[in-house]
Design a protein around this motif. Structure first.
Motif, mmCIF file in Angstrom:
data_model
loop_
_atom_site.group_PDB
_atom_site.id
_atom_site.type_symbol
_atom_site.label_atom_id
_atom_site.label_comp_id
_atom_site.label_asym_id
_atom_site.label_seq_id
_atom_site.Cartn_x
_atom_site.Cartn_y
_atom_site.Cartn_z
ATOM 1 N N ILE A 187 0.684 -0.754 -0.197
ATOM 2 C CA ILE A 187 0.036 -0.372 0.174
ATOM 3 C C ILE A 187 1.119 1.166 0.019
ATOM 4 C CG2 ILE A 187 -1.427 1.530 1.545
ATOM 5 C CD1 ILE A 187 -3.272 -0.761 -0.092
ATOM 6 N N VAL A 188 0.868 2.462 -1.101
ATOM 7 C CA VAL A 188 1.093 3.245 -1.426
ATOM 8 C C VAL A 188 0.486 4.432 -0.444
ATOM 9 C CG1 VAL A 188 2.103 5.209 -1.800
ATOM 10 C CG2 VAL A 188 3.179 2.969 -2.277
ATOM 11 N N GLY A 189 0.303 5.535 0.528
ATOM 12 C CA GLY A 189 -0.771 6.353 1.041
ATOM 13 C C GLY A 189 0.336 7.258 1.124
ATOM 14 N N MET A 193 -4.045 5.233 -1.474
ATOM 15 C CA MET A 193 -3.761 5.915 -2.268
ATOM 16 C C MET A 193 -3.569 4.685 -3.185
ATOM 17 S SD MET A 193 -2.724 9.749 -2.562
ATOM 18 C CE MET A 193 -0.307 8.861 -1.919
ATOM 19 N N HIS A 194 -2.871 3.941 -3.069
ATOM 20 C CA HIS A 194 -2.512 2.851 -4.610
ATOM 21 C C HIS A 194 -2.058 1.166 -3.965
ATOM 22 C CE1 HIS A 194 -2.571 5.970 -7.128
ATOM 23 N NE2 HIS A 194 -1.518 6.686 -5.828
ATOM 24 N N LYS A 195 -2.755 0.596 -4.351
ATOM 25 C CA LYS A 195 -1.981 -0.741 -4.150
ATOM 26 C C LYS A 195 -0.976 -1.469 -5.565
ATOM 27 C CE LYS A 195 -6.365 -2.554 -4.270
ATOM 28 N NZ LYS A 195 -7.152 -1.647 -3.856
ATOM 29 N N CYS A 196 0.380 -1.862 -4.847
ATOM 30 C CA CYS A 196 1.362 -1.887 -6.136
ATOM 31 C C CYS A 196 1.376 -3.178 -5.940
ATOM 32 C CB CYS A 196 2.500 -0.856 -6.073
ATOM 33 S SG CYS A 196 1.974 1.266 -6.162
ATOM 34 N N ARG A 235 7.954 -0.784 -7.321
ATOM 35 C CA ARG A 235 6.951 0.027 -8.207
ATOM 36 C C ARG A 235 6.797 -0.030 -7.069
ATOM 37 N NH1 ARG A 235 1.260 -2.446 -11.437
ATOM 38 N NH2 ARG A 235 0.348 0.019 -11.967
ATOM 39 N N SER A 236 6.445 0.388 -5.831
ATOM 40 C CA SER A 236 5.850 0.787 -4.787
ATOM 41 C C SER A 236 7.021 2.359 -4.425
ATOM 42 C CB SER A 236 5.567 -0.029 -3.683
ATOM 43 O OG SER A 236 4.781 -0.387 -3.865
ATOM 44 N N MET A 255 5.672 4.731 -7.321
ATOM 45 C CA MET A 255 5.093 5.538 -7.366
ATOM 46 C C MET A 255 5.026 6.871 -5.767
ATOM 47 S SD MET A 255 1.824 5.820 -7.438
ATOM 48 C CE MET A 255 1.563 4.056 -8.672
ATOM 49 N N GLU A 285 6.782 10.138 -7.604
ATOM 50 C CA GLU A 285 5.744 10.376 -8.780
ATOM 51 C C GLU A 285 5.339 10.998 -8.023
ATOM 52 O OE1 GLU A 285 3.534 7.518 -10.811
ATOM 53 O OE2 GLU A 285 5.244 7.105 -11.839
ATOM 54 N N GLU A 286 4.831 10.527 -6.323
ATOM 55 C CA GLU A 286 4.016 11.394 -5.822
ATOM 56 C C GLU A 286 4.066 12.362 -5.367
ATOM 57 O OE1 GLU A 286 0.734 11.226 -4.914
ATOM 58 O OE2 GLU A 286 -0.117 9.415 -5.900
#
Length: 278
Positions: free
Chosen positions: A186-188, A199-202, A207-208, A211, A214-215
């Motif tokens: 989980i990325v949040g 926010m995102h399931k990676c 990849r996380s 992300m 990028e965030e």
């Protein structure tokens, strides 16, 4: 000459400052078998390893009023920094301690700031107060500046498990069960209201981390300070620092191991990222 002290609960992952008098009010992690006090003597990695194999319930406990009064330590002016009030009673305890302290000691002042965050974002706030104190800035001016600075910082996170969050009612058990399955992370972020917002399931750590980078750009980061805290995952923290510096060459990135409270919620492999917005 008025004496000045910075006090924070141990979610800030700091136990001393080089340029200011500082005290940490300890959080606790409690199971049916053991109690872990989040102070400088705690083996945070050992606690994490124990909890990973522990099958019972566990919970966290915030500093009480006495803990905060001890942290204030007799200073004339105190800057008190707490974990988000949406996840802990630490801020309420600090406010109660402020009322007692100021009523019993005429002329002393305590400024309590609810960071609406945790971990590395609090690290940035504490170090910014240290910078202001070192510079000799007036107490009231520091209070105003740190309120403004809080609006210019943020927190992102990558978690590989939400078990402890679910056990403590911080997230839905349904959401928690999705994390860790087939390498899902989980990325949040910490929301403006002080809650933790997935926010995102990676799929996969790499990849996380991309992300998160990028965030950072989406949330206004272009240069400035980044504080990366990790729970038994220095390799990922180093890779993330490399990604950040590749995209933002002027970033000032530091890495540290999370202490007890943040390790409890980040769990093994978790990474928390505090940053200054553009």
């Amino acid at each position: 000459m008025r004496t000045v002290k910075i006090a924070a609960d141990s979610s800030c992952d700091l136990f001393h400052l080089e340029h200011a008098d500082f005290a940490s009010a300890p959080m606790k992690v409690i199971t049916a078998e053991r109690e872990f006090v989040d102070n400088a003597d705690l083996d945070a990695d050992g606690m994490t390893a124990y909890l990973e194999g522990y099958k019972g319930k566990s919970k966290s406990s915030c500093p009480n009023t006495t803990d905060w009064l001890n942290a204030f330590g007799g200073a004339d002016d105190v800057f008190c920094v707490t974990i988000t009030s949406k996840l802990s009673g630490s801020c309420n305890s600090a406010m109660a301690a402020k009322e007692i302290y100021e009523s019993e000691h005429t002329g002393r002042r305590v400024f309590v700031i609810d960071t609406l965050s945790a971990g590395p974002e609090i690290t940035l706030l504490v170090r910014k107060i240290e910078e202001y104190v070192k510079s000799g800035i007036d107490y009231d001016e520091i209070c105003q500046r740190i309120r403004e600075y809080r609006e210019k910082t943020g927190l992102l996170f990558m978690l590989k498990s939400l078990r402890n969050f679910a056990n403590n009612g911080r997230v839905s058990p349904v959401v928690a069960k999705l994390v860790g399955v087939a390498g899902i992370c989980i990325v949040g972020r910490a929301s403006d209201e002080g809650t933790l917002e997935p926010m995102h399931k990676c799929r996969g750590e790499q990849r996380s981390l991309r992300m998160i980078t990028e965030e950072l750009a989406k949330r206004g980061f272009s240069s400035g300070k980044v504080s990366i805290g990790h729970c038994m995952n220095e390799e990922a923290a180093l890779r993330l620092r490399g990604m950040i510096l590749m995209k933002f060459p002027d970033a000032d990135v530091e890495i540290h191991a999370l202490r007890g409270l943040c390790s409890f919620y980040a769990e093994k492999g978790g990474v928390l990222v505090g940053f200054e917005k553009g």
